[in-house]
Design an enzyme around this catalytic site. Structure first.
Site, short mmCIF file in Angstrom:
data_model
loop_
_atom_site.label_atom_id
_atom_site.label_comp_id
_atom_site.label_asym_id
_atom_site.label_seq_id
_atom_site.Cartn_x
_atom_site.Cartn_y
_atom_site.Cartn_z
CB ILE A 81 -1.79 1.61 3.80
CG1 ILE A 81 -0.84 1.20 2.69
CG2 ILE A 81 -1.56 0.77 5.05
CD1 ILE A 81 0.61 1.48 2.99
CB CYS A 82 -3.72 6.19 2.53
SG CYS A 82 -4.03 7.66 1.56
N PRO A 83 -3.41 4.96 -0.62
CG PRO A 83 -3.25 5.58 -2.91
CD PRO A 83 -2.44 5.03 -1.74
CG ASP A 135 -4.87 3.82 6.29
OD1 ASP A 135 -4.49 4.43 7.30
OD2 ASP A 135 -4.43 4.08 5.15
#
Length: 72
Positions: free
Chosen positions: A9-11, A36
């Site tokens: 997931i981000c980042p 994501d």
């Protein structure tokens, strides 16, 4: 160079792309595969801000595939 960022997931996907771009030579194409949904905007902004070329973007069944060419 191919980056498998599925499940991250981000980042994290953009951080992996940033590292790959840093290690690549000018003209190299990096393929990033992510799941994501925020990666779509992140990759577009990354390319715009750092002047790299988004060669292709394909989104299908929750899988996001990008090809980014290092310009500088």
């Amino acid at each position: 160079m191919k980056i498998d960022a599925k499940g991250l997931i981000c980042p994290e996907p953009i951080m992996l792309l940033h590292r790959a771009i840093h290690e690549a030579s000018s003209g190299d194409v990096i393929e990033l595969i992510a799941t994501d949904p925020t990666a779509e905007k992140d990759v577009e902004k990354f390319c715009e801000y750092l002047n790299h070329e988004l060669v292709s973007k394909n989104i299908s069944d929750g899988l996001l595939e990008f090809k980014v060419k290092k310009i500088t």
